[in-house]
Design a protein around this motif. Sequence first.
Motif, PDB file in Angstrom:
ATOM      1  N   HIS A  93       0.807  -1.224   0.000  1.00  0.00           N
ATOM      2  CA  HIS A  93       0.000   0.000   0.000  1.00  0.00           C
ATOM      3  C   HIS A  93       0.843   1.279   0.000  1.00  0.00           C
ATOM      4  O   HIS A  93       0.523   2.241   0.692  1.00  0.00           O
ATOM      5  N   LYS A  94       1.916   1.277  -0.758  1.00  0.00           N
ATOM      6  CA  LYS A  94       2.738   2.486  -0.876  1.00  0.00           C
ATOM      7  C   LYS A  94       2.385   3.182  -2.179  1.00  0.00           C
ATOM      8  O   LYS A  94       2.354   2.553  -3.232  1.00  0.00           O
ATOM      9  N   GLY A  95       2.112   4.462  -2.079  1.00  0.00           N
ATOM     10  CA  GLY A  95       1.764   5.251  -3.243  1.00  0.00           C
ATOM     11  C   GLY A  95       0.679   6.244  -2.888  1.00  0.00           C
ATOM     12  O   GLY A  95       0.289   6.376  -1.731  1.00  0.00           O
ATOM     13  N   LYS A  96       0.209   6.933  -3.874  1.00  0.00           N
ATOM     14  CA  LYS A  96      -0.834   7.941  -3.691  1.00  0.00           C
ATOM     15  C   LYS A  96      -2.202   7.278  -3.708  1.00  0.00           C
ATOM     16  O   LYS A  96      -2.474   6.421  -4.553  1.00  0.00           O
ATOM     17  N   LEU A  97      -3.049   7.661  -2.777  1.00  0.00           N
ATOM     18  CA  LEU A  97      -4.426   7.161  -2.715  1.00  0.00           C
ATOM     19  C   LEU A  97      -5.342   8.274  -3.224  1.00  0.00           C
ATOM     20  O   LEU A  97      -5.686   9.189  -2.475  1.00  0.00           O
ATOM     21  N   PRO A  98      -5.714   8.232  -4.519  1.00  0.00           N
ATOM     22  CA  PRO A  98      -6.487   9.336  -5.107  1.00  0.00           C
ATOM     23  C   PRO A  98      -7.822   9.600  -4.412  1.00  0.00           C
ATOM     24  O   PRO A  98      -8.259  10.738  -4.315  1.00  0.00           O
ATOM     25  N   GLU A  99      -8.470   8.546  -3.926  1.00  0.00           N
ATOM     26  CA  GLU A  99      -9.787   8.730  -3.302  1.00  0.00           C
ATOM     27  C   GLU A  99      -9.707   8.932  -1.784  1.00  0.00           C
ATOM     28  O   GLU A  99     -10.688   8.757  -1.071  1.00  0.00           O
ATOM     29  N   ALA A 100      -8.537   9.331  -1.295  1.00  0.00           N
ATOM     30  CA  ALA A 100      -8.365   9.571   0.149  1.00  0.00           C
ATOM     31  C   ALA A 100      -9.295  10.695   0.613  1.00  0.00           C
ATOM     32  O   ALA A 100      -9.495  11.680  -0.086  1.00  0.00           O
ATOM     33  N   ASN A 101      -9.862  10.509   1.797  1.00  0.00           N
ATOM     34  CA  ASN A 101     -10.635  11.595   2.398  1.00  0.00           C
ATOM     35  C   ASN A 101      -9.954  12.093   3.675  1.00  0.00           C
ATOM     36  O   ASN A 101     -10.561  12.751   4.494  1.00  0.00           O
ATOM     37  N   GLY A 102      -8.680  11.783   3.789  1.00  0.00           N
ATOM     38  CA  GLY A 102      -7.851  12.295   4.874  1.00  0.00           C
ATOM     39  C   GLY A 102      -6.388  12.016   4.589  1.00  0.00           C
ATOM     40  O   GLY A 102      -6.049  10.975   4.025  1.00  0.00           O
ATOM     41  N   GLU A 103      -5.539  12.978   4.928  1.00  0.00           N
ATOM     42  CA  GLU A 103      -4.097  12.819   4.708  1.00  0.00           C
ATOM     43  C   GLU A 103      -3.340  13.639   5.746  1.00  0.00           C
ATOM     44  O   GLU A 103      -3.750  14.728   6.113  1.00  0.00           O
ATOM     45  N   LEU A 104      -2.215  13.087   6.210  1.00  0.00           N
ATOM     46  CA  LEU A 104      -1.374  13.795   7.176  1.00  0.00           C
ATOM     47  C   LEU A 104       0.066  13.368   6.971  1.00  0.00           C
ATOM     48  O   LEU A 104       0.346  12.182   6.779  1.00  0.00           O
ATOM     49  N   GLU A 105       0.959  14.340   7.013  1.00  0.00           N
ATOM     50  CA  GLU A 105       2.387  14.068   6.872  1.00  0.00           C
ATOM     51  C   GLU A 105       3.097  14.395   8.171  1.00  0.00           C
ATOM     52  O   GLU A 105       2.832  15.421   8.792  1.00  0.00           O
ATOM     53  N   LEU A 106       3.987  13.505   8.573  1.00  0.00           N
ATOM     54  CA  LEU A 106       4.837  13.731   9.735  1.00  0.00           C
ATOM     55  C   LEU A 106       6.288  13.505   9.338  1.00  0.00           C
ATOM     56  O   LEU A 106       6.575  12.730   8.427  1.00  0.00           O
ATOM     57  N   ARG A 107       7.178  14.168  10.073  1.00  0.00           N
ATOM     58  CA  ARG A 107       8.616  14.041   9.832  1.00  0.00           C
ATOM     59  C   ARG A 107       9.318  13.639  11.122  1.00  0.00           C
ATOM     60  O   ARG A 107       8.916  14.055  12.197  1.00  0.00           O
ATOM     61  N   ASN A 108      10.381  12.878  10.970  1.00  0.00           N
ATOM     62  CA  ASN A 108      11.249  12.534  12.093  1.00  0.00           C
ATOM     63  C   ASN A 108      12.584  13.228  11.821  1.00  0.00           C
ATOM     64  O   ASN A 108      13.408  12.712  11.069  1.00  0.00           O
ATOM     65  N   PRO A 109      12.802  14.390  12.428  1.00  0.00           N
ATOM     66  CA  PRO A 109      14.026  15.134  12.145  1.00  0.00           C
ATOM     67  C   PRO A 109      15.292  14.415  12.607  1.00  0.00           C
ATOM     68  O   PRO A 109      16.368  14.667  12.081  1.00  0.00           O
ATOM     69  N   THR A 110      15.145  13.480  13.525  1.00  0.00           N
ATOM     70  CA  THR A 110      16.304  12.750  14.041  1.00  0.00           C
ATOM     71  C   THR A 110      17.008  11.974  12.939  1.00  0.00           C
ATOM     72  O   THR A 110      18.229  11.968  12.854  1.00  0.00           O
ATOM     73  N   CYS A 111      16.228  11.298  12.082  1.00  0.00           N
ATOM     74  CA  CYS A 111      16.874  10.504  11.037  1.00  0.00           C
ATOM     75  C   CYS A 111      16.394  10.844   9.639  1.00  0.00           C
ATOM     76  O   CYS A 111      16.778  10.187   8.686  1.00  0.00           O
ATOM     77  N   GLY A 112      15.543  11.854   9.505  1.00  0.00           N
ATOM     78  CA  GLY A 112      15.138  12.319   8.191  1.00  0.00           C
ATOM     79  C   GLY A 112      13.939  11.622   7.570  1.00  0.00           C
ATOM     80  O   GLY A 112      13.627  11.857   6.406  1.00  0.00           O
ATOM     81  N   ASP A 113      13.253  10.778   8.323  1.00  0.00           N
ATOM     82  CA  ASP A 113      12.075  10.094   7.789  1.00  0.00           C
ATOM     83  C   ASP A 113      10.951  11.097   7.518  1.00  0.00           C
ATOM     84  O   ASP A 113      10.724  12.014   8.309  1.00  0.00           O
ATOM     85  N   VAL A 114      10.254  10.897   6.418  1.00  0.00           N
ATOM     86  CA  VAL A 114       9.061  11.674   6.073  1.00  0.00           C
ATOM     87  C   VAL A 114       8.006  10.674   5.629  1.00  0.00           C
ATOM     88  O   VAL A 114       8.233   9.885   4.714  1.00  0.00           O
ATOM     89  N   ILE A 115       6.847  10.701   6.302  1.00  0.00           N
ATOM     90  CA  ILE A 115       5.769   9.773   5.973  1.00  0.00           C
ATOM     91  C   ILE A 115       4.471  10.567   5.827  1.00  0.00           C
ATOM     92  O   ILE A 115       4.121  11.357   6.694  1.00  0.00           O
ATOM     93  N   SER A 116       3.786  10.319   4.729  1.00  0.00           N
ATOM     94  CA  SER A 116       2.455  10.872   4.504  1.00  0.00           C
ATOM     95  C   SER A 116       1.487   9.697   4.515  1.00  0.00           C
ATOM     96  O   SER A 116       1.650   8.753   3.738  1.00  0.00           O
ATOM     97  N   VAL A 117       0.511   9.748   5.389  1.00  0.00           N
ATOM     98  CA  VAL A 117      -0.490   8.690   5.505  1.00  0.00           C
ATOM     99  C   VAL A 117      -1.783   9.199   4.881  1.00  0.00           C
ATOM    100  O   VAL A 117      -2.209  10.311   5.163  1.00  0.00           O
TER     101      VAL A 117
END
Length: 151
Positions: free
Chosen positions: A23-47
């Motif tokens: 389930h990695k990729g863009k979900l076109p029919e999403a009705n909610g999205e949020l991005e968080l970052r972990n500055p400690t190691c550079g992770d960026v995740i958009s759910v």
Amino acid sequence: MGLAKLNQLYREVVLDHSQHPHHKGKLPEANGELELRNPTCGDVISVQVQINDNKIEKLYFEGSGCTISQASASMMTTALTGQPVEHARELITDFSNLIMGKEISEEAEDELGDAAVIGTVAEFPTRIKCAALSWHALDELLEKKEAEKNG
């Protein structure tokens, strides 16, 4: 199961999810999205989530980061897709407890599936944020969606 076998299983499961994420990729029919970052190691995740009738119909993620953050996000999407929102939030709490080294029920462990294996990250405190990033993003997103629904 012996420690050596458990460590091998952990490596295999984490590497598989990292190299072949679910389930990695863009979900076109999403009705909610949020991005968080972990500055400690550079992770960026958009759910991204599609919720219908208070149930997580689809759950995807995008982003970049370390093996653990990517694998954990993949595991999360598999474990929580199809779950009622309230139960998904309970499983998020169970996962958080697990990676903090706390005991969870056998039933919760079974429901977490592969994500339960990543619980051994508790032995490496600097990696806990990596494992938790996507789960925290989804929890915040579900909380936000609940607040919007309740006006």
